[in-house]
Design an enzyme around this catalytic site. Structure first.
Site, short mmCIF file in Angstrom:
data_model
loop_
_atom_site.label_atom_id
_atom_site.label_comp_id
_atom_site.label_asym_id
_atom_site.label_seq_id
_atom_site.Cartn_x
_atom_site.Cartn_y
_atom_site.Cartn_z
N LYS A 22 0.84 -1.20 0.00
CA LYS A 22 0.00 0.00 0.00
C LYS A 22 0.87 1.26 0.00
O LYS A 22 0.65 2.18 -0.79
CB LYS A 22 -0.89 0.00 1.25
N ASN A 23 1.88 1.28 0.89
CA ASN A 23 2.66 2.50 1.04
C ASN A 23 3.59 2.77 -0.14
O ASN A 23 4.22 3.83 -0.21
CB ASN A 23 3.46 2.47 2.34
N CYS A 116 -4.81 13.56 13.21
CA CYS A 116 -4.80 12.15 12.85
C CYS A 116 -4.70 11.37 14.13
O CYS A 116 -4.08 11.81 15.09
CB CYS A 116 -3.60 11.87 11.96
N ARG A 121 1.09 14.76 13.11
CA ARG A 121 1.51 14.50 11.73
C ARG A 121 1.40 15.71 10.81
O ARG A 121 0.60 15.74 9.87
CB ARG A 121 0.73 13.33 11.14
N ASP A 304 5.16 0.89 12.08
CA ASP A 304 3.97 0.19 11.57
C ASP A 304 3.89 -1.26 12.03
O ASP A 304 2.90 -1.94 11.74
CB ASP A 304 3.93 0.25 10.03
N ARG A 396 -8.47 -0.42 5.13
CA ARG A 396 -7.65 0.60 4.48
C ARG A 396 -6.31 0.01 4.04
O ARG A 396 -5.72 0.49 3.07
CB ARG A 396 -7.34 1.75 5.46
C1 UD1 Z 1 4.55 6.98 6.28
C2 UD1 Z 1 3.70 5.75 6.14
C3 UD1 Z 1 3.20 5.29 7.50
C4 UD1 Z 1 4.37 5.12 8.46
C5 UD1 Z 1 5.26 6.36 8.48
C6 UD1 Z 1 6.53 6.17 9.28
C7 UD1 Z 1 2.73 6.00 3.95
C8 UD1 Z 1 1.51 6.26 3.15
N1 UD1 Z 1 2.58 6.04 5.27
O1 UD1 Z 1 3.71 8.01 6.81
O2 UD1 Z 1 2.52 4.05 7.34
O3 UD1 Z 1 3.89 4.89 9.76
O4 UD1 Z 1 5.64 6.72 7.13
O5 UD1 Z 1 7.24 5.08 8.83
O6 UD1 Z 1 3.79 5.72 3.43
N2 UD1 Z 1 6.79 14.94 10.27
C9 UD1 Z 1 6.88 16.28 10.53
N3 UD1 Z 1 6.70 17.17 9.49
C10 UD1 Z 1 6.40 16.75 8.23
C11 UD1 Z 1 6.29 15.37 7.97
C12 UD1 Z 1 6.49 14.48 9.02
O7 UD1 Z 1 7.16 16.68 11.66
O8 UD1 Z 1 6.25 17.60 7.35
C13 UD1 Z 1 6.99 13.96 11.37
C14 UD1 Z 1 5.73 13.15 11.70
O9 UD1 Z 1 4.87 13.85 12.57
C15 UD1 Z 1 6.32 11.90 12.30
C16 UD1 Z 1 7.63 11.72 11.53
O10 UD1 Z 1 7.92 12.98 10.93
O11 UD1 Z 1 6.61 12.10 13.65
C17 UD1 Z 1 7.60 10.67 10.45
O12 UD1 Z 1 6.46 10.89 9.62
P1 UD1 Z 1 6.46 10.52 8.07
O13 UD1 Z 1 7.65 9.68 7.79
O14 UD1 Z 1 6.27 11.75 7.28
O15 UD1 Z 1 5.16 9.62 7.95
P2 UD1 Z 1 4.18 9.54 6.73
O16 UD1 Z 1 4.89 9.76 5.45
O17 UD1 Z 1 2.96 10.34 7.02
#
Ligand code: UD1
Length: 418
Positions: A22-23, A116, A121, A304, A396
Protein backbone atom coordinates in the site's frame (compact mmCIF):
# COMPACT_ATOMS: atom_id res chain seq x y z
CA UNK A 1 -20.70 -1.84 9.82
CA UNK A 2 -18.70 -5.07 9.58
CA UNK A 3 -16.83 -6.80 12.34
CA UNK A 4 -14.39 -9.68 12.49
CA UNK A 5 -15.11 -12.59 14.78
CA UNK A 6 -12.24 -14.85 15.77
CA UNK A 7 -12.20 -17.99 17.85
CA UNK A 8 -8.66 -18.14 19.12
CA UNK A 9 -6.38 -21.08 19.73
CA UNK A 10 -5.68 -22.48 16.26
CA UNK A 11 -2.03 -22.79 15.24
CA UNK A 12 -1.61 -21.26 11.81
CA UNK A 13 0.15 -23.26 9.15
CA UNK A 14 0.70 -23.23 5.42
CA UNK A 15 1.62 -20.64 2.82
CA UNK A 16 0.26 -17.14 2.43
CA UNK A 17 0.89 -14.75 -0.45
CA UNK A 18 1.83 -11.16 0.34
CA UNK A 19 0.03 -8.45 -1.66
CA UNK A 20 1.55 -5.35 -3.21
CA UNK A 21 2.61 -2.62 -0.80
CA UNK A 22 0.00 0.00 0.00
CA UNK A 23 2.66 2.50 1.04
CA UNK A 24 4.45 2.05 -2.25
CA UNK A 25 1.39 1.97 -4.49
CA UNK A 26 0.09 5.27 -3.09
CA UNK A 27 3.09 7.43 -4.10
CA UNK A 28 3.48 5.49 -7.37
CA UNK A 29 -0.12 6.29 -8.30
CA UNK A 30 0.48 9.96 -7.48
CA UNK A 31 3.65 9.90 -9.60
CA UNK A 32 1.54 9.13 -12.67
CA UNK A 33 0.49 12.80 -12.56
CA UNK A 34 4.03 13.71 -13.61
CA UNK A 35 3.63 12.47 -17.19
CA UNK A 36 0.89 12.27 -19.78
CA UNK A 37 0.25 9.01 -21.64
CA UNK A 38 -0.87 5.63 -20.40
CA UNK A 39 0.73 4.36 -17.18
CA UNK A 40 0.31 0.75 -16.08
CA UNK A 41 0.85 -0.37 -12.51
CA UNK A 42 0.60 -4.02 -11.50
CA UNK A 43 0.52 -5.77 -8.11
CA UNK A 44 -1.63 -2.92 -6.80
CA UNK A 45 -3.45 -4.12 -3.68
CA UNK A 46 -7.24 -3.78 -3.63
CA UNK A 47 -7.71 -1.60 -0.57
CA UNK A 48 -9.80 1.31 0.55
CA UNK A 49 -6.81 3.72 0.53
CA UNK A 50 -6.04 2.73 -3.05
CA UNK A 51 -9.66 3.37 -4.08
CA UNK A 52 -9.40 6.78 -2.44
CA UNK A 53 -6.27 7.78 -4.35
CA UNK A 54 -7.74 6.50 -7.64
CA UNK A 55 -10.84 8.59 -6.98
CA UNK A 56 -8.58 11.57 -6.36
CA UNK A 57 -6.71 11.01 -9.64
CA UNK A 58 -10.06 10.92 -11.44
CA UNK A 59 -11.15 14.18 -9.81
CA UNK A 60 -7.91 15.73 -11.05
CA UNK A 61 -8.77 14.64 -14.59
CA UNK A 62 -6.90 11.35 -15.05
CA UNK A 63 -8.63 8.33 -16.62
CA UNK A 64 -8.43 5.27 -14.43
CA UNK A 65 -9.17 1.66 -15.35
CA UNK A 66 -8.71 -1.16 -12.84
CA UNK A 67 -8.55 -4.83 -13.69
CA UNK A 68 -7.77 -6.98 -10.65
CA UNK A 69 -4.41 -5.89 -9.33
CA UNK A 70 -3.55 -3.91 -12.46
CA UNK A 71 -4.40 -0.26 -12.89
CA UNK A 72 -4.10 1.73 -16.10
CA UNK A 73 -3.96 5.49 -15.69
CA UNK A 74 -4.03 8.03 -18.45
CA UNK A 75 -2.79 11.35 -17.10
CA UNK A 76 -2.95 13.28 -20.43
CA UNK A 77 -5.77 15.51 -19.37
CA UNK A 78 -5.00 16.44 -15.81
CA UNK A 79 -6.83 19.73 -15.52
CA UNK A 80 -7.90 20.25 -11.93
CA UNK A 81 -5.28 20.98 -9.28
CA UNK A 82 -7.47 20.62 -6.21
CA UNK A 83 -7.45 17.70 -3.76
CA UNK A 84 -10.68 18.23 -1.81
CA UNK A 85 -11.14 17.92 1.94
CA UNK A 86 -13.59 15.01 1.68
CA UNK A 87 -10.90 12.78 0.24
CA UNK A 88 -7.83 14.10 2.04
CA UNK A 89 -9.53 13.75 5.43
CA UNK A 90 -10.00 10.02 4.86
CA UNK A 91 -6.43 9.47 3.72
CA UNK A 92 -3.47 11.61 4.62
CA UNK A 93 -1.34 10.27 1.78
CA UNK A 94 -3.46 12.40 -0.59
CA UNK A 95 -0.93 15.18 0.10
CA UNK A 96 1.41 13.22 -2.18
CA UNK A 97 -0.27 14.86 -5.20
CA UNK A 98 1.15 18.21 -4.11
CA UNK A 99 4.67 17.73 -5.50
CA UNK A 100 3.63 16.17 -8.84
CA UNK A 101 0.92 18.80 -9.49
CA UNK A 102 3.18 21.80 -8.83
CA UNK A 103 5.96 20.23 -10.89
CA UNK A 104 3.77 19.46 -13.92
CA UNK A 105 1.05 22.15 -13.79
CA UNK A 106 2.70 24.86 -11.71
CA UNK A 107 -0.14 24.93 -9.20
CA UNK A 108 -1.69 22.70 -6.54
CA UNK A 109 -4.40 23.21 -3.96
CA UNK A 110 -4.60 20.45 -1.40
CA UNK A 111 -6.74 20.30 1.72
CA UNK A 112 -4.67 20.16 4.90
CA UNK A 113 -4.89 16.63 6.27
CA UNK A 114 -5.75 17.87 9.75
CA UNK A 115 -5.46 15.83 12.93
CA UNK A 116 -4.80 12.15 12.85
CA UNK A 117 -5.43 9.44 15.37
CA UNK A 118 -1.74 8.59 15.69
CA UNK A 119 -0.41 12.06 16.40
CA UNK A 120 -0.32 15.55 14.94
CA UNK A 121 1.51 14.50 11.73
CA UNK A 122 2.17 17.92 10.19
CA UNK A 123 3.29 18.47 6.58
CA UNK A 124 5.54 21.45 7.36
CA UNK A 125 8.62 19.70 5.97
CA UNK A 126 6.90 19.00 2.63
CA UNK A 127 6.01 22.69 2.39
CA UNK A 128 9.41 23.99 3.51
CA UNK A 129 11.03 21.88 0.81
CA UNK A 130 8.68 23.07 -1.94
CA UNK A 131 9.28 26.68 -0.83
CA UNK A 132 13.06 26.11 -1.05
CA UNK A 133 12.46 24.94 -4.64
CA UNK A 134 10.78 28.25 -5.44
CA UNK A 135 7.10 27.51 -4.79
CA UNK A 136 4.96 30.18 -3.24
CA UNK A 137 3.04 28.58 -0.44
CA UNK A 138 -0.13 29.97 1.07
CA UNK A 139 -2.77 28.65 3.42
CA UNK A 140 -6.40 29.58 3.16
CA UNK A 141 -9.68 28.09 4.35
CA UNK A 142 -8.04 24.82 5.32
CA UNK A 143 -6.23 24.40 2.01
CA UNK A 144 -2.56 24.69 1.23
CA UNK A 145 -1.80 26.23 -2.11
CA UNK A 146 1.55 25.96 -3.89
CA UNK A 147 2.45 27.86 -7.06
CA UNK A 148 5.58 27.95 -9.16
CA UNK A 149 5.93 28.60 -12.84
CA UNK A 150 8.99 26.37 -12.77
CA UNK A 151 10.47 24.74 -9.67
CA UNK A 152 14.23 24.96 -9.31
CA UNK A 153 16.69 22.61 -7.68
CA UNK A 154 17.71 23.19 -4.05
CA UNK A 155 19.53 21.52 -1.19
CA UNK A 156 16.94 20.58 1.41
CA UNK A 157 17.67 19.26 4.88
CA UNK A 158 14.85 17.44 6.66
CA UNK A 159 14.80 18.13 10.41
CA UNK A 160 13.39 14.66 10.79
CA UNK A 161 13.40 11.93 8.13
CA UNK A 162 9.90 11.96 6.65
CA UNK A 163 8.74 9.25 4.27
CA UNK A 164 5.96 11.29 2.65
CA UNK A 165 8.08 14.45 2.58
CA UNK A 166 10.96 12.65 0.87
CA UNK A 167 8.55 11.16 -1.69
CA UNK A 168 6.72 14.43 -2.38
CA UNK A 169 9.92 16.40 -2.94
CA UNK A 170 11.57 13.62 -4.91
CA UNK A 171 8.62 13.67 -7.33
CA UNK A 172 8.57 17.47 -7.50
CA UNK A 173 12.31 17.63 -8.18
CA UNK A 174 12.17 15.28 -11.19
CA UNK A 175 10.78 18.12 -13.35
CA UNK A 176 12.60 21.02 -11.63
CA UNK A 177 15.31 23.06 -13.27
CA UNK A 178 18.68 21.93 -11.93
CA UNK A 179 19.67 19.54 -9.18
CA UNK A 180 17.94 18.91 -5.86
CA UNK A 181 19.66 17.25 -2.93
CA UNK A 182 17.53 15.86 -0.10
CA UNK A 183 19.55 15.47 3.10
CA UNK A 184 18.51 13.44 6.13
CA UNK A 185 16.03 11.85 3.75
CA UNK A 186 13.96 8.84 4.79
CA UNK A 187 15.49 5.51 3.65
CA UNK A 188 12.36 3.31 3.57
CA UNK A 189 12.19 0.60 0.85
CA UNK A 190 9.09 2.30 -0.58
CA UNK A 191 11.27 5.31 -1.39
CA UNK A 192 13.61 3.06 -3.34
CA UNK A 193 10.60 1.61 -5.17
CA UNK A 194 9.41 5.11 -6.09
CA UNK A 195 12.89 6.17 -7.25
CA UNK A 196 13.15 3.05 -9.41
CA UNK A 197 9.78 3.83 -11.03
CA UNK A 198 10.68 7.49 -11.54
CA UNK A 199 13.94 6.48 -13.21
CA UNK A 200 11.98 4.11 -15.44
CA UNK A 201 9.96 7.19 -16.45
CA UNK A 202 13.18 8.96 -17.44
CA UNK A 203 13.96 10.79 -14.19
CA UNK A 204 17.48 11.01 -12.77
CA UNK A 205 17.26 10.02 -9.13
CA UNK A 206 20.23 8.58 -7.25
CA UNK A 207 20.93 7.69 -3.64
CA UNK A 208 17.39 6.52 -2.77
CA UNK A 209 17.62 4.19 0.22
CA UNK A 210 20.38 6.32 1.76
CA UNK A 211 19.94 9.54 3.71
CA UNK A 212 21.04 11.67 0.74
CA UNK A 213 18.92 11.57 -2.40
CA UNK A 214 19.98 13.54 -5.47
CA UNK A 215 17.57 14.40 -8.27
CA UNK A 216 18.68 16.02 -11.51
CA UNK A 217 15.68 17.68 -13.07
CA UNK A 218 14.66 16.69 -16.61
CA UNK A 219 12.40 18.41 -19.17
CA UNK A 220 9.71 15.73 -19.34
CA UNK A 221 8.93 12.18 -18.22
CA UNK A 222 7.39 9.14 -19.94
CA UNK A 223 4.56 7.01 -18.58
CA UNK A 224 5.59 4.00 -16.51
CA UNK A 225 4.86 0.29 -16.64
CA UNK A 226 5.75 -0.85 -13.16
CA UNK A 227 5.15 -3.63 -10.63
CA UNK A 228 4.63 -2.51 -7.04
CA UNK A 229 6.93 -4.11 -4.43
CA UNK A 230 5.59 -6.58 -1.84
CA UNK A 231 4.04 -5.17 1.32
CA UNK A 232 6.64 -5.58 4.06
CA UNK A 233 4.18 -4.60 6.81
CA UNK A 234 1.57 -7.10 5.68
CA UNK A 235 4.36 -9.70 5.49
CA UNK A 236 5.54 -8.78 9.00
CA UNK A 237 1.97 -9.07 10.29
CA UNK A 238 1.68 -12.67 8.99
CA UNK A 239 5.08 -13.46 10.48
CA UNK A 240 3.81 -12.33 13.89
CA UNK A 241 0.59 -14.31 13.31
CA UNK A 242 2.73 -17.43 12.94
CA UNK A 243 4.73 -16.57 16.05
CA UNK A 244 1.80 -15.72 18.33
CA UNK A 245 -0.04 -18.96 17.47
CA UNK A 246 3.09 -21.16 17.68
CA UNK A 247 2.36 -21.92 14.04
CA UNK A 248 4.47 -22.58 10.95
CA UNK A 249 3.82 -20.21 8.06
CA UNK A 250 5.62 -19.52 4.80
CA UNK A 251 5.06 -15.87 3.96
CA UNK A 252 5.46 -16.04 0.22
CA UNK A 253 6.80 -12.97 -1.55
CA UNK A 254 8.12 -11.41 1.67
CA UNK A 255 11.34 -9.55 0.96
CA UNK A 256 13.71 -10.36 3.82
CA UNK A 257 16.04 -7.44 2.96
CA UNK A 258 13.27 -5.02 3.87
CA UNK A 259 12.40 -6.85 7.08
CA UNK A 260 15.72 -7.17 8.88
CA UNK A 261 14.68 -5.49 12.15
CA UNK A 262 11.42 -7.47 12.27
CA UNK A 263 13.16 -10.79 11.55
CA UNK A 264 15.84 -10.10 14.11
CA UNK A 265 13.26 -9.31 16.83
CA UNK A 266 11.19 -12.40 15.95
CA UNK A 267 14.29 -14.56 16.35
CA UNK A 268 15.07 -12.88 19.66
CA UNK A 269 11.52 -13.72 20.76
CA UNK A 270 12.32 -17.38 20.07
CA UNK A 271 10.77 -17.87 16.61
CA UNK A 272 12.65 -19.85 13.96
CA UNK A 273 12.92 -17.74 10.82
CA UNK A 274 14.15 -19.26 7.56
CA UNK A 275 14.74 -17.24 4.41
CA UNK A 276 14.41 -18.78 0.98
CA UNK A 277 13.73 -17.73 -2.59
CA UNK A 278 9.98 -17.91 -2.14
CA UNK A 279 9.85 -15.76 1.00
CA UNK A 280 10.21 -16.06 4.75
CA UNK A 281 9.13 -19.06 6.84
CA UNK A 282 8.34 -18.49 10.51
CA UNK A 283 7.90 -21.21 13.12
CA UNK A 284 6.53 -19.83 16.36
CA UNK A 285 8.19 -20.68 19.67
CA UNK A 286 6.50 -22.72 22.41
CA UNK A 287 7.33 -19.87 24.74
CA UNK A 288 7.71 -16.23 23.60
CA UNK A 289 10.72 -14.40 25.07
CA UNK A 290 10.25 -10.77 26.10
CA UNK A 291 11.83 -8.02 23.98
CA UNK A 292 13.10 -4.45 24.14
CA UNK A 293 11.86 -2.60 21.05
CA UNK A 294 12.51 0.97 19.95
CA UNK A 295 10.74 2.14 16.81
CA UNK A 296 12.77 4.37 14.50
CA UNK A 297 13.01 5.28 10.81
CA UNK A 298 14.21 2.54 8.44
CA UNK A 299 16.38 0.48 8.82
CA UNK A 300 15.25 0.66 12.47
CA UNK A 301 12.24 -1.20 13.81
CA UNK A 302 9.16 0.06 11.89
CA UNK A 303 6.50 1.95 13.82
CA UNK A 304 3.97 0.19 11.57
CA UNK A 305 4.88 -3.14 13.26
CA UNK A 306 4.82 -1.85 16.83
CA UNK A 307 1.20 -2.72 17.63
CA UNK A 308 1.48 -6.24 16.18
CA UNK A 309 4.60 -7.00 18.24
CA UNK A 310 2.88 -5.64 21.32
CA UNK A 311 0.05 -8.14 20.81
CA UNK A 312 2.62 -10.95 20.68
CA UNK A 313 4.53 -9.70 23.72
CA UNK A 314 1.39 -9.69 25.89
CA UNK A 315 1.96 -13.46 25.97
CA UNK A 316 5.73 -13.39 26.53
CA UNK A 317 7.46 -15.08 29.39
CA UNK A 318 8.53 -11.86 31.16
CA UNK A 319 8.53 -8.08 30.80
CA UNK A 320 8.99 -6.26 27.49
CA UNK A 321 9.56 -2.55 26.91
CA UNK A 322 8.40 -0.90 23.69
CA UNK A 323 9.46 2.69 22.96
CA UNK A 324 7.50 4.50 20.23
CA UNK A 325 9.85 7.14 18.85
CA UNK A 326 8.26 7.98 15.47
CA UNK A 327 4.72 9.06 16.39
CA UNK A 328 3.24 10.42 19.57
CA UNK A 329 -0.04 8.88 20.67
CA UNK A 330 0.45 5.58 18.90
CA UNK A 331 -0.55 3.40 21.83
CA UNK A 332 -4.29 3.48 21.37
CA UNK A 333 -4.41 -0.30 20.96
CA UNK A 334 -3.21 -0.65 24.56
CA UNK A 335 -6.67 -0.09 26.12
CA UNK A 336 -8.19 -2.62 23.73
CA UNK A 337 -5.44 -5.19 24.39
CA UNK A 338 -6.11 -4.67 28.10
CA UNK A 339 -9.72 -5.66 27.50
CA UNK A 340 -8.33 -9.03 26.40
CA UNK A 341 -6.60 -9.49 29.75
CA UNK A 342 -3.14 -8.22 28.92
CA UNK A 343 -1.00 -6.35 31.43
CA UNK A 344 0.39 -3.19 29.80
CA UNK A 345 1.37 0.11 31.38
CA UNK A 346 2.21 3.28 29.48
CA UNK A 347 4.97 5.49 30.74
CA UNK A 348 5.43 8.45 28.37
CA UNK A 349 6.81 7.13 25.09
CA UNK A 350 7.17 3.63 26.49
CA UNK A 351 4.80 0.75 26.97
CA UNK A 352 5.78 -1.80 29.58
CA UNK A 353 4.26 -5.15 28.76
CA UNK A 354 4.16 -7.82 31.47
CA UNK A 355 3.51 -11.13 29.79
CA UNK A 356 0.42 -13.06 30.92
CA UNK A 357 -0.33 -16.79 30.53
CA UNK A 358 -3.52 -16.35 28.58
CA UNK A 359 -5.52 -13.68 26.74
CA UNK A 360 -9.28 -13.89 27.13
CA UNK A 361 -11.50 -13.14 24.11
CA UNK A 362 -13.71 -10.04 24.33
CA UNK A 363 -15.33 -7.43 22.07
CA UNK A 364 -12.75 -4.81 21.08
CA UNK A 365 -12.68 -1.81 18.80
CA UNK A 366 -10.11 -0.98 16.13
CA UNK A 367 -8.71 2.56 16.41
CA UNK A 368 -6.32 2.76 13.48
CA UNK A 369 -4.93 0.57 10.74
CA UNK A 370 -2.07 -1.24 12.50
CA UNK A 371 -3.91 -1.22 15.84
CA UNK A 372 -6.67 -3.24 14.20
CA UNK A 373 -4.13 -5.78 12.98
CA UNK A 374 -2.79 -6.14 16.52
CA UNK A 375 -6.30 -6.88 17.83
CA UNK A 376 -6.82 -9.56 15.18
CA UNK A 377 -3.47 -11.13 16.11
CA UNK A 378 -4.34 -11.07 19.80
CA UNK A 379 -7.70 -12.64 18.96
CA UNK A 380 -5.96 -15.51 17.14
CA UNK A 381 -4.20 -16.43 20.36
CA UNK A 382 -6.91 -15.55 22.88
CA UNK A 383 -9.13 -18.03 24.62
CA UNK A 384 -12.68 -18.14 23.27
CA UNK A 385 -14.15 -15.46 20.98
CA UNK A 386 -12.86 -12.00 20.13
CA UNK A 387 -14.95 -9.58 18.10
CA UNK A 388 -13.12 -6.71 16.44
CA UNK A 389 -15.39 -3.85 15.38
CA UNK A 390 -14.67 -0.73 13.28
CA UNK A 391 -12.70 -2.85 10.85
CA UNK A 392 -12.94 -0.21 8.14
CA UNK A 393 -9.51 0.74 9.52
CA UNK A 394 -8.27 -2.74 8.64
CA UNK A 395 -9.72 -2.51 5.14
CA UNK A 396 -7.65 0.60 4.48
CA UNK A 397 -4.46 -1.42 4.48
CA UNK A 398 -4.89 -5.22 4.52
CA UNK A 399 -6.14 -7.03 1.44
CA UNK A 400 -8.57 -9.87 2.35
CA UNK A 401 -6.88 -10.37 5.71
CA UNK A 402 -9.56 -12.68 7.13
CA UNK A 403 -9.58 -14.85 3.97
CA UNK A 404 -5.82 -15.24 4.10
CA UNK A 405 -5.87 -16.11 7.82
CA UNK A 406 -8.75 -18.55 7.27
CA UNK A 407 -6.69 -20.36 4.63
CA UNK A 408 -3.90 -20.71 7.22
CA UNK A 409 -6.30 -22.46 9.59
CA UNK A 410 -7.62 -19.58 11.70
CA UNK A 411 -11.22 -19.69 12.90
CA UNK A 412 -12.13 -16.23 11.64
CA UNK A 413 -15.05 -14.66 9.82
CA UNK A 414 -16.36 -11.28 8.79
CA UNK A 415 -19.85 -10.52 10.01
CA UNK A 416 -22.17 -7.88 8.62
CA UNK A 417 -23.69 -5.85 11.45
CA UNK A 418 -26.66 -3.59 10.72
C1 UD1 B 1 4.55 6.98 6.28
C2 UD1 B 1 3.70 5.75 6.14
C3 UD1 B 1 3.20 5.29 7.50
C4 UD1 B 1 4.37 5.12 8.46
C5 UD1 B 1 5.26 6.36 8.48
C6 UD1 B 1 6.53 6.17 9.28
C7 UD1 B 1 2.73 6.00 3.95
C8 UD1 B 1 1.51 6.26 3.15
N1 UD1 B 1 2.58 6.04 5.27
O1 UD1 B 1 3.71 8.01 6.81
O2 UD1 B 1 2.52 4.05 7.34
O3 UD1 B 1 3.89 4.89 9.76
O4 UD1 B 1 5.64 6.72 7.13
O5 UD1 B 1 7.24 5.08 8.83
O6 UD1 B 1 3.79 5.72 3.43
N2 UD1 B 1 6.79 14.94 10.27
C9 UD1 B 1 6.88 16.28 10.53
N3 UD1 B 1 6.70 17.17 9.49
C10 UD1 B 1 6.40 16.75 8.23
C11 UD1 B 1 6.29 15.37 7.97
C12 UD1 B 1 6.49 14.48 9.02
O7 UD1 B 1 7.16 16.68 11.66
O8 UD1 B 1 6.25 17.60 7.35
C13 UD1 B 1 6.99 13.96 11.37
C14 UD1 B 1 5.73 13.15 11.70
O9 UD1 B 1 4.87 13.85 12.57
C15 UD1 B 1 6.32 11.90 12.30
C16 UD1 B 1 7.63 11.72 11.53
O10 UD1 B 1 7.92 12.98 10.93
O11 UD1 B 1 6.61 12.10 13.65
C17 UD1 B 1 7.60 10.67 10.45
O12 UD1 B 1 6.46 10.89 9.62
P1 UD1 B 1 6.46 10.52 8.07
O13 UD1 B 1 7.65 9.68 7.79
O14 UD1 B 1 6.27 11.75 7.28
O15 UD1 B 1 5.16 9.62 7.95
P2 UD1 B 1 4.18 9.54 6.73
O16 UD1 B 1 4.89 9.76 5.45
O17 UD1 B 1 2.96 10.34 7.02
Amino acid sequence: MNKIVIRGGNKLSGRVQVSGAKNSALPLLCATLLAGGEHRLSNVPQLRDIKTVLQLLEILGAKVESDGDTVAINADKVASVEAPYDLVKTMRASVLVLGPLVARLGHARVSLPGGCAIGARPIDLHLKGLAAMGAEISLDHGYVEARAEKLHGATIYFDTPTVGGTENLMMAATLAEGTTVLENAACEPEIVDLATALNAMGAKVSGAGTDTVTIEGVEALQPMDYRVMADRIEAGTFMVAAAITAGDVLVSGAEADCLEAVISKLREAGAEVELDDDGVRVKGPDEISPLQIKTSPHPGFPTDMQAQFMAMLTLANGTSVIAENVFENRFMHVCELQRLGSNIRIDGKQAIVEGVDQLLGAPVMATDLRASASLVLAGLAADNTTEVSRIYHLDRGYERLEEKLLALGADIRRVQVD
